[in-house]
Structure formats: C-alpha cells, structure tokens
Design a protein around this motif. Structure first.
Motif: not given
Length: 218
Positions: A6-9, A38-44, A49-51, A12-16
């Motif tokens: 949840d925090r990672a999601r 700050g995520a390490a996985n480029h497919s996050a 979000f499915g894309g 990502l929303l904050d960054a986007a």
C-alpha cells in the motif's frame, strides 16, 4: 499504517502526480516515476496498476470516495427546491475541501490541469466522471433547469470545468511558492459564486449553444 505494498502504491501515485503536474503527462516516463518514488523495481507501475492507463485512472480516482461522501452529505442538506447556487456548492465545495486538506507542496490541481492536454487522460477522466455515483439532486445538467435548456447548461458546464481547474491550479502553484496569502476557502466561495452566476445567466439564444463534449460539471 498500511502494508508495504500500500505504501509503495501511494509513493508511486505521489511521484506521478507531482511529475505530471510539473512537466506534463506525456513528458514523464514510467521509469522516471518509479525512480522519483524511490522504488528499485522498474516494473512497479505494471505490478501495482497494470500499466500506465491504470496509473492514470488511479490518479483521476484519487480522493473520489471522500468527495462522493461529502457530496452526499451536502446533498442531504439541500432544500426541497434547491437553486443553482446551492447545487453548485454541493458539487464544488468537496473539491475545494480536498485541495485544502493536502500538505504543501501539493500537486493535485496542477495535475488536473494537465489532463486536458492528453487524449488518453481525457478519456480516462470522462469515463470516471460518467461512473460517478452522484445524488439525483446533482444531476441538474441532465435536462432543463430554471428555464435554461440542457444544451446551454452542458456548454456552460464544460466551460466551467476548465475555469475551475485553471483557477485551482494557479492558486495551488502560488501557494507552493508562498506567493499567495489567500485561502482555499476564499477561492471556493469565489468559484461557487462565479459558477452559479454563469450557469444561471440569461439565455439570449437557446438554439445557439456551442456544442461541447458531453462531460459533467466537475
């Protein structure tokens, strides 16, 4: 405290939201968003979000539930025969309250202003708006109201959507820079008055309404 996922999601929303607000939606890659979060996985983004379309939809829907709940609350307080000003207040005040609740710097309104420049984002935003569960009292654009034809109301609502987003984006940017000492409450009152005035203005030519896209007021 939410789960790590949840925090990672949310990160990502904050960054986007920030990057889209500052640079434009098409100018920001998924990789840049992931790195900014700050995520390490480029497919996050694909994982959470499915894309990219799923990310855009999640951003558009952000704060949707709290705004919908607040609109239902305000709608329940309406008089038996609400006027345009009362209906507009029910529609716009929840948006202003959300913007007022965000920590600074905030990017929500500026992100919303970028949507109109990207066809895919417009499509997502329109779809989300059509799915919105609005109280019946707030569907006043769907039909004639106080002698104003539906075609005129829809055209005016389209113009108002752009006006509201533009004013809010400008206010948010100035607040981020500490260049504006006004408050969201003041902005909200101004916009509600202006929107009600435009929607309820006299109609000199009912057949001359400009045909704008079939989208609801914010």
């Amino acid at each position: 405290m939410g789960t790590h996922s949840d925090r990672a999601r949310e990160a990502l929303l904050d960054a986007a939201e920030e990057l889209f607000a500052r640079n434009g939606i098409d100018a920001v890659s998924n990789r840049r968003i992931v790195e900014h979060a700050g995520a390490a996985n480029h497919s996050a983004i694909a994982y959470h979000f499915g894309g990219r379309d799923g990310l855009l939809r999640a951003l558009v829907e952000r704060h949707h539930d709290e705004m919908a709940e607040r609109r239902r609350e305000l709608s329940s307080q309406l008089s038996d025969s609400p006027n345009i000003h009362e209906l507009v207040r029910c529609r716009l005040q929840p948006l202003i309250e959300v913007l007022d609740s965000l920590p600074r710097p905030s990017w929500r309104a500026q992100f919303m202003s970028q949507i109109s420049a990207v066809p895919s984002a417009i499509e997502v935003a329109t779809e989300v708006a059509r799915e919105a569960d609005l109280p019946d009292e707030l569907r006043f654009i769907n039909g004639e109201f106080e002698g104003i034809p539906e075609s005129v109301l829809r055209g005016r609502a389209y113009l108002l959507g752009s006006m509201v987003v533009g004013v809010c984006a400008d206010q948010e940017a100035k607040m981020n820079e500490d260049a504006n000492k006004g408050s969201w409450e003041q902005v909200g009152r101004f916009l509600i008055d202006a929107a009600a005035g435009m929607l309820g203005a006299p109609v000199t030519d009912p057949k001359g309404a400009v045909r704008y896209p079939n989208v609801p007021l914010l």
